[in-house]
Design a protein around this motif. Structure first.
Motif, mmCIF file in Angstrom:
data_model
loop_
_atom_site.group_PDB
_atom_site.id
_atom_site.type_symbol
_atom_site.label_atom_id
_atom_site.label_comp_id
_atom_site.label_asym_id
_atom_site.label_seq_id
_atom_site.Cartn_x
_atom_site.Cartn_y
_atom_site.Cartn_z
ATOM 1 N N ALA A 4 1.743 6.860 -6.711
ATOM 2 C CA ALA A 4 0.665 7.773 -7.095
ATOM 3 C C ALA A 4 1.123 9.221 -7.004
ATOM 4 O O ALA A 4 0.663 10.074 -7.758
ATOM 5 C CB ALA A 4 -0.553 7.542 -6.209
ATOM 6 N N ILE A 5 2.028 9.516 -6.096
ATOM 7 C CA ILE A 5 2.543 10.882 -5.976
ATOM 8 C C ILE A 5 3.552 11.164 -7.085
ATOM 9 O O ILE A 5 3.565 12.246 -7.669
ATOM 10 C CB ILE A 5 3.196 11.086 -4.598
ATOM 11 N N ILE A 6 4.391 10.184 -7.397
ATOM 12 C CA ILE A 6 5.458 10.392 -8.377
ATOM 13 C C ILE A 6 4.921 10.435 -9.796
ATOM 14 O O ILE A 6 5.288 11.310 -10.591
ATOM 15 C CB ILE A 6 6.519 9.284 -8.237
ATOM 16 N N ILE A 7 4.041 9.507 -10.144
ATOM 17 C CA ILE A 7 3.534 9.410 -11.513
ATOM 18 C C ILE A 7 2.345 10.352 -11.682
ATOM 19 O O ILE A 7 1.333 10.205 -10.988
ATOM 20 C CB ILE A 7 3.112 7.970 -11.841
ATOM 21 N N PRO A 8 2.445 11.337 -12.580
ATOM 22 C CA PRO A 8 1.320 12.265 -12.773
ATOM 23 C C PRO A 8 0.185 11.604 -13.543
ATOM 24 O O PRO A 8 0.392 10.760 -14.410
ATOM 25 C CB PRO A 8 1.943 13.407 -13.582
ATOM 26 N N VAL A 9 -1.036 12.016 -13.217
ATOM 27 C CA VAL A 9 -2.219 11.498 -13.893
ATOM 28 C C VAL A 9 -2.717 12.578 -14.848
ATOM 29 O O VAL A 9 -2.922 13.724 -14.438
ATOM 30 C CB VAL A 9 -3.312 11.139 -12.872
ATOM 31 N N PRO A 10 -2.903 12.280 -16.125
ATOM 32 C CA PRO A 10 -3.377 13.305 -17.063
ATOM 33 C C PRO A 10 -4.804 13.726 -16.722
ATOM 34 O O PRO A 10 -5.651 12.900 -16.381
ATOM 35 C CB PRO A 10 -3.310 12.622 -18.427
ATOM 36 N N PHE A 45 0.831 -1.209 0.000
ATOM 37 C CA PHE A 45 0.000 0.000 0.000
ATOM 38 C C PHE A 45 0.864 1.257 0.000
ATOM 39 O O PHE A 45 0.575 2.219 -0.715
ATOM 40 C CB PHE A 45 -0.928 -0.017 1.222
ATOM 41 N N GLN A 46 1.938 1.264 0.775
ATOM 42 C CA GLN A 46 2.828 2.424 0.801
ATOM 43 C C GLN A 46 3.495 2.637 -0.548
ATOM 44 O O GLN A 46 3.646 3.777 -1.003
ATOM 45 C CB GLN A 46 3.879 2.258 1.890
ATOM 46 N N LEU A 47 3.905 1.556 -1.193
ATOM 47 C CA LEU A 47 4.513 1.696 -2.526
ATOM 48 C C LEU A 47 3.520 2.265 -3.531
ATOM 49 O O LEU A 47 3.882 3.111 -4.364
ATOM 50 C CB LEU A 47 5.030 0.342 -3.013
ATOM 51 N N ILE A 48 2.274 1.833 -3.457
ATOM 52 C CA ILE A 48 1.253 2.361 -4.363
ATOM 53 C C ILE A 48 1.044 3.851 -4.112
ATOM 54 O O ILE A 48 0.923 4.651 -5.048
ATOM 55 C CB ILE A 48 -0.062 1.571 -4.208
#
Length: 84
Positions: free
Chosen positions: A39-45, A32-35
């Motif tokens: 989610a913070i590192i990879i931007p969502v368009p 869960f922590q890795l997810i």
């Protein structure tokens, strides 16, 4: 002397239910922590629909503010009458 040395593996008790629960809970927490970090590192368009909506007023913002209620601490002053 060589017969005194015992090279057999040590006896390891079987893990209990709570130990297994703790182990798998820690694994799930780490995943869960890795997810969350990903989610913070990879931007969502962003979609185009989200870009056009902020110009329109929301239903919650369209309401008029309520009139200020008179405070209960302020009491009307009583007129004192002298009966002399």
């Amino acid at each position: 002397m060589a017969s005194d040395l015992d090279f057999s593996p040590p006896e390891v008790p079987e893990p209990t239910f709570l130990e297994n629960l703790l182990r798998y809970g820690l694994f799930l927490g780490a995943i869960f922590q890795l997810i969350c970090v990903l989610a913070i590192i990879i931007p969502v368009p962003k979609s185009h629909e989200a870009d056009t909506e902020p110009s329109e007023p929301r239903s919650g913002e369209a309401r008029k503010p309520k009139a200020a209620a008179p405070s209960t601490n302020k009491r009307p002053k009583k007129e004192a009458k002298k009966k002399r």
